[in-house]
Design an enzyme around this catalytic site. Structure first.
Site, short mmCIF file in Angstrom:
data_model
loop_
_atom_site.label_atom_id
_atom_site.label_comp_id
_atom_site.label_asym_id
_atom_site.label_seq_id
_atom_site.Cartn_x
_atom_site.Cartn_y
_atom_site.Cartn_z
CG ASP A 27 1.23 4.44 3.69
OD1 ASP A 27 0.83 5.57 3.47
OD2 ASP A 27 0.52 3.42 3.54
CB CYS A 52 4.43 9.95 1.00
SG CYS A 52 3.03 10.22 2.09
CB CYS A 106 -0.25 10.20 6.28
SG CYS A 106 0.23 9.95 4.56
CB CYS A 144 -0.94 0.01 1.19
SG CYS A 144 -2.04 -1.41 1.24
#
Lengths: 145, 405
Positions: free
Chosen positions: A39, A64, A107, A37
């Site tokens: 992360d 990221c 995130c 995915c």
């Protein structure tokens, strides 16, 4: 893609990168996300067993810039909080602090998941008593740096 | 001094060559006639310039000038080729053959054809991104009217064996279209030798202006006919109406002229820079993987996956160089590159990929700067990566039960 100054700062100067010995009974480890995915976050807390205060926190993140910044920020916020206080940290606060755009909200969700997973891992160890060994089955590594 | 950020995304677009700009300028302010105006000198001058440009475009692909149709770009050229042929040859058949790593301008046009009742075969590629003539042969049916295979891939730079495929199509009497956007000026192209019936090209990928492209449409053996997709004044042999954008056409012509005259030198130079970049990065960093074909690739293209480091995160660290990533985070779809997936590259390595596109204006100093920057940042991010730590400890990341989100 425009990043906020705070994201850039955490990305360039990440706070608390590193590892604790995951087998230490005072350490809680949360490993969330998946490589496919894009992360993966690992967040660790070190709790003073007498006071219940998180004395130190460390992270390592594959992801990221916003994912790195979210986990770096989470370690800052965790330090000095009690386990109960830490449970109250919400992803929306991370979104706000880092000015994350909508595509990067996941995130912050991942960071909240990592916090919860680390706290649960620590609690599980306490519940299992002083003989607690290792950690939740999702985290197989046996030693930190 | 090197300009920052260093531009190394020449597969996305290129700087317009100053010589091209210089050729274009008079056609905005002095020679601004409509090339379709037959009654005065302004029109004649514009028409003459358009025909000169047409000749340069034809020359770079071994065609004759009359076979070149101007469009707004390669997306339109691909649309016109596929939809135009499909509609015109509907009575003959309803089957089109293409392959998995084509540009979206081809794939999405094929999806549209499917919705309109056509059948499309999407051939798989090998681990280097190549499709082979025998696969095309096996896919042909008596209903096949068109085969469309790109000359070179925009992400991984892989060259397709279009000569073998073109000759097969000739032998079978099926029309062959190639999207040669990335190949023009970098790979010798000859529509006769390669059996190409239709060919798409674009100005802005070859140091020309944006907003202009062309479609080569074969005039004899066989004469290819197209159903126009834009109706109007009957420009361009009736295949594409609309007033010709003379300055852009002059620019495309100048770009093609330069591409042809400078190809040998430029290929040698960009190839040397590419190898310098590739070795400058891969020889110094373990667990890096070259995506695409090791030798059958565009001279300036390097696409590398950096294990344990996420592509968008890496791009943030190397913001002093303008590149692209196959990471999901850089696309609106949240899916990693479909091209890398088609090669069988795992999602985690697709997320870790960076495309470097070296072009006409890149220098050795820039390449060295970029290699150093990438090595430094990948090393830094690996120290921050839980996956790298696990790998160092001998933990198999694939055996962990990850919580997918």
């Amino acid at each position: 893609m425009p990043y906020s100054d705070k994201v850039l700062d955490h990305y360039s100067n990440p706070r608390n990168v590193g590892s604790f010995d995951a087998t230490d009974p005072t350490v809680g480890t949360g490993l969330v996300g998946a490589p496919e995915c894009g992360d993966v976050m690992r967040l660790q807390i070190k709790v003073n067993p007498d006071t219940g205060v998180i004395e130190d926190a460390k992270f390592k993140t594959f992801g990221c810039g916003s994912a790195i910044a979210s986990s770096s920020l989470a370690t800052e916020w965790l330090k000095g909080k009690t386990v109960d206080e830490a449970l109250a940290i919400k992803n929306t606060a991370i979104v706000e602090e880092l000015a994350l755009p909508p595509v990067k909200v996941h995130c912050s969700v991942l960071a909240e998941d990592a916090i919860k997973a680390a706290l649960k891992n620590y609690q599980d160890k306490q519940d299992a008593g002083d003989e607690a060994e290792g950690e939740s089955s999702r985290v197989p590594e046996t030693a930190g740096v | 001094m090197t300009k920052m950020p260093v531009y190394m995304d020449n597969n996305a677009t290129t700087r317009t060559d100053p010589r091209v700009v210089a050729a274009m300028l008079p056609f905005f302010t002095e020679h601004y006639g409509n090339a379709a105006s037959r009654s005065h000198a302004y029109g004649w001058h514009a028409e003459e310039a358009v025909e000169t440009a047409r000749g340069h475009i034809a020359a770079v692909i071994g065609a004759s000038a009359k076979e070149v149709i101007f469009t707004s770009g390669a997306t339109e050229s691909n649309n016109l080729a596929l939809k135009g042929v499909a509609a015109m040859y509907k009575k003959k058949g309803n089957h089109v053959v293409t392959q998995a790593t084509e540009h979206k301008a081809t794939l999405d046009t094929c999806k549209r054809l499917e919705r309109d009742g056509y059948h499309v075969t999407y051939l798989p590629v090998d681990k280097f991104g190549q499709v082979h003539a025998d696969q095309v042969r096996a896919a042909l049916t008596d209903k096949t009217v068109l085969v469309s295979i790109m000359a070179a891939n925009n992400e991984i730079g892989t060259l397709q064996p279009i000569r073998a495929i073109g000759r097969l199509c000739k032998e079978k009497g099926v029309l062959f279209h190639t999207d040669a956007v990335q190949a023009v000026g970098k790979v010798p192209l000859d529509v006769e030798d390669m059996g190409i019936d239709l060919l798409s090209l674009s100005g802005h990928k070859i140091y020309g202006p944006k907003g202009i492209g062309a479609l080569y449409v074969r005039k004899k053996d066989p004469r290819v006919r197209l159903e126009p997709q834009i109706d109007g004044g009957g420009h361009e042999r009736g295949m594409r109406s609309g007033t010709l954008p003379v300055p852009l056409i002059v620019g495309l012509g100048a770009a093609c002229e330069l591409a042809k005259t400078e190809m040998a030198d430029e290929v040698a130079r960009t190839f040397a820079l590419r190898e310098r970049l590739r070795t400058g990065i891969m020889a110094r960093l373990p667990e890096t993987y070259l995506n695409g074909h090791p030798t059958e690739r565009l001279p300036g293209n390097v696409n590398i996956s950096f294990a344990y480091v996420e592509g968008e995160g890496l791009m943030m660290g190397i913001k002093d160089v303008a590149v692209s990533s196959g990471s999901a985070c850089t696309s609106a779809s949240l899916e990693p590159s479909y091209v890398l997936r088609a090669l069988g590259v795992g999602d985690e390595l697709a997320h870790s990929s960076i495309r470097f596109g070296i072009g006409r204006f890149n220098t050795e100093a820039e390449v060295d700067f970029v290699a150093d920057l990438v090595v430094r940042e990948v090393s830094r991010l690996r120290e921050m990566s839980p996956l790298y730590e696990m790998a160092q400890q001998g933990i198999d990341i694939k055996k962990i039960e990850w919580a997918h989100h």
